[in-house]
Design a protein around this motif. Structure first.
Motif, PDB file in Angstrom:
ATOM      1  N   GLY A  11       0.824  -1.209   0.000  1.00  0.00           N
ATOM      2  CA  GLY A  11       0.000   0.000   0.000  1.00  0.00           C
ATOM      3  C   GLY A  11       0.852   1.250   0.000  1.00  0.00           C
ATOM      4  O   GLY A  11       1.968   1.278  -0.523  1.00  0.00           O
ATOM      5  N   ASN A  12       0.350   2.304   0.604  1.00  0.00           N
ATOM      6  CA  ASN A  12       1.031   3.603   0.607  1.00  0.00           C
ATOM      7  C   ASN A  12       2.461   3.525   1.122  1.00  0.00           C
ATOM      8  O   ASN A  12       3.367   4.106   0.541  1.00  0.00           O
ATOM      9  N   SER A  15       4.699   0.012  -0.742  1.00  0.00           N
ATOM     10  CA  SER A  15       5.138   0.156  -2.122  1.00  0.00           C
ATOM     11  C   SER A  15       6.486   0.867  -2.212  1.00  0.00           C
ATOM     12  O   SER A  15       7.406   0.401  -2.879  1.00  0.00           O
ATOM     13  N   ASP A  32       0.465  -8.662  -2.787  1.00  0.00           N
ATOM     14  CA  ASP A  32      -0.597  -7.814  -2.251  1.00  0.00           C
ATOM     15  C   ASP A  32      -1.911  -8.297  -2.852  1.00  0.00           C
ATOM     16  O   ASP A  32      -1.922  -8.887  -3.935  1.00  0.00           O
ATOM     17  N   LEU A  33      -3.002  -8.054  -2.166  1.00  0.00           N
ATOM     18  CA  LEU A  33      -4.313  -8.436  -2.690  1.00  0.00           C
ATOM     19  C   LEU A  33      -4.762  -7.523  -3.833  1.00  0.00           C
ATOM     20  O   LEU A  33      -5.607  -7.906  -4.635  1.00  0.00           O
ATOM     21  N   SER A  34      -4.198  -6.338  -3.906  1.00  0.00           N
ATOM     22  CA  SER A  34      -4.569  -5.365  -4.926  1.00  0.00           C
ATOM     23  C   SER A  34      -3.783  -5.608  -6.223  1.00  0.00           C
ATOM     24  O   SER A  34      -2.550  -5.590  -6.220  1.00  0.00           O
ATOM     25  N   ASN A  35      -4.504  -5.802  -7.318  1.00  0.00           N
ATOM     26  CA  ASN A  35      -3.843  -5.970  -8.616  1.00  0.00           C
ATOM     27  C   ASN A  35      -3.056  -4.720  -8.992  1.00  0.00           C
ATOM     28  O   ASN A  35      -1.956  -4.812  -9.545  1.00  0.00           O
ATOM     29  N   GLU A  36      -3.603  -3.559  -8.693  1.00  0.00           N
ATOM     30  CA  GLU A  36      -2.923  -2.293  -8.993  1.00  0.00           C
ATOM     31  C   GLU A  36      -1.587  -2.205  -8.270  1.00  0.00           C
ATOM     32  O   GLU A  36      -0.576  -1.796  -8.842  1.00  0.00           O
ATOM     33  N   ALA A  37      -1.567  -2.603  -7.008  1.00  0.00           N
ATOM     34  CA  ALA A  37      -0.323  -2.583  -6.229  1.00  0.00           C
ATOM     35  C   ALA A  37       0.692  -3.572  -6.797  1.00  0.00           C
ATOM     36  O   ALA A  37       1.890  -3.283  -6.834  1.00  0.00           O
ATOM     37  N   MET A  38       0.211  -4.696  -7.274  1.00  0.00           N
ATOM     38  CA  MET A  38       1.110  -5.696  -7.857  1.00  0.00           C
ATOM     39  C   MET A  38       1.718  -5.187  -9.166  1.00  0.00           C
ATOM     40  O   MET A  38       2.899  -5.395  -9.422  1.00  0.00           O
ATOM     41  N   HIS A  71      -4.246  -8.565  10.655  1.00  0.00           N
ATOM     42  CA  HIS A  71      -3.820  -8.972   9.322  1.00  0.00           C
ATOM     43  C   HIS A  71      -2.457  -9.647   9.370  1.00  0.00           C
ATOM     44  O   HIS A  71      -2.222 -10.636   8.672  1.00  0.00           O
TER      45      HIS A  71
END
Length: 75
Positions: A11-12, A15, A32-38, A71
Protein backbone atom coordinates in the motif's frame (compact mmCIF):
# COMPACT_ATOMS: atom_id res chain seq x y z
CA UNK A 1 23.74 -10.37 4.33
CA UNK A 2 20.08 -10.91 3.56
CA UNK A 3 19.50 -10.53 -0.17
CA UNK A 4 16.13 -12.18 -0.87
CA UNK A 5 13.18 -10.46 0.79
CA UNK A 6 9.49 -11.31 0.71
CA UNK A 7 7.39 -8.16 0.95
CA UNK A 8 3.72 -8.55 1.80
CA UNK A 9 1.57 -5.43 1.77
CA UNK A 10 2.24 -2.90 -0.98
CA UNK A 11 0.00 0.00 0.00
CA UNK A 12 1.03 3.60 0.61
CA UNK A 13 4.03 2.73 2.76
CA UNK A 14 4.88 -0.76 1.55
CA UNK A 15 5.14 0.16 -2.12
CA UNK A 16 7.85 2.73 -1.54
CA UNK A 17 9.71 0.53 0.91
CA UNK A 18 9.78 -2.41 -1.53
CA UNK A 19 10.95 -0.07 -4.31
CA UNK A 20 13.81 1.23 -2.14
CA UNK A 21 14.91 -2.31 -1.29
CA UNK A 22 15.16 -3.12 -5.01
CA UNK A 23 17.06 0.13 -5.65
CA UNK A 24 19.55 -0.92 -2.96
CA UNK A 25 20.31 -4.29 -4.52
CA UNK A 26 17.88 -6.62 -2.79
CA UNK A 27 15.80 -9.19 -4.60
CA UNK A 28 12.18 -8.57 -3.57
CA UNK A 29 9.33 -11.04 -4.05
CA UNK A 30 6.13 -9.07 -3.55
CA UNK A 31 2.51 -9.91 -2.79
CA UNK A 32 -0.60 -7.81 -2.25
CA UNK A 33 -4.31 -8.44 -2.69
CA UNK A 34 -4.57 -5.37 -4.93
CA UNK A 35 -3.84 -5.97 -8.62
CA UNK A 36 -2.92 -2.29 -8.99
CA UNK A 37 -0.32 -2.58 -6.23
CA UNK A 38 1.11 -5.70 -7.86
CA UNK A 39 1.44 -3.95 -11.22
CA UNK A 40 3.30 -1.08 -9.55
CA UNK A 41 5.58 -3.51 -7.71
CA UNK A 42 6.47 -5.19 -11.01
CA UNK A 43 7.21 -1.78 -12.56
CA UNK A 44 9.46 -1.04 -9.56
CA UNK A 45 11.53 -4.18 -10.14
CA UNK A 46 9.91 -6.64 -7.76
CA UNK A 47 9.22 -10.24 -8.66
CA UNK A 48 5.55 -11.08 -8.09
CA UNK A 49 4.18 -13.97 -6.06
CA UNK A 50 0.71 -15.46 -6.48
CA UNK A 51 0.23 -15.72 -2.70
CA UNK A 52 1.84 -14.72 0.56
CA UNK A 53 2.90 -18.33 1.04
CA UNK A 54 4.64 -18.37 -2.34
CA UNK A 55 6.38 -15.08 -1.56
CA UNK A 56 8.09 -16.44 1.54
CA UNK A 57 9.09 -19.86 0.22
CA UNK A 58 12.61 -18.93 -0.90
CA UNK A 59 13.36 -15.71 0.93
CA UNK A 60 15.81 -14.95 3.70
CA UNK A 61 13.59 -12.36 5.40
CA UNK A 62 9.94 -11.31 5.38
CA UNK A 63 8.58 -7.78 5.65
CA UNK A 64 4.88 -7.17 6.20
CA UNK A 65 3.31 -3.74 5.87
CA UNK A 66 -0.31 -4.48 6.63
CA UNK A 67 -3.17 -2.35 8.02
CA UNK A 68 -3.50 -3.93 11.47
CA UNK A 69 -2.16 -6.59 13.81
CA UNK A 70 -5.01 -8.97 12.93
CA UNK A 71 -3.82 -8.97 9.32
CA UNK A 72 -0.23 -9.71 10.33
CA UNK A 73 -1.41 -12.59 12.55
CA UNK A 74 -3.40 -14.06 9.67
CA UNK A 75 -0.25 -14.16 7.54
Amino acid sequence: MTKNIAFIGLGNMGSGMAKNLVKNGFSVVAFDLSNEAMVMAKENGCELAESAKQAVERCDAVVTMLPAGKHVKSI
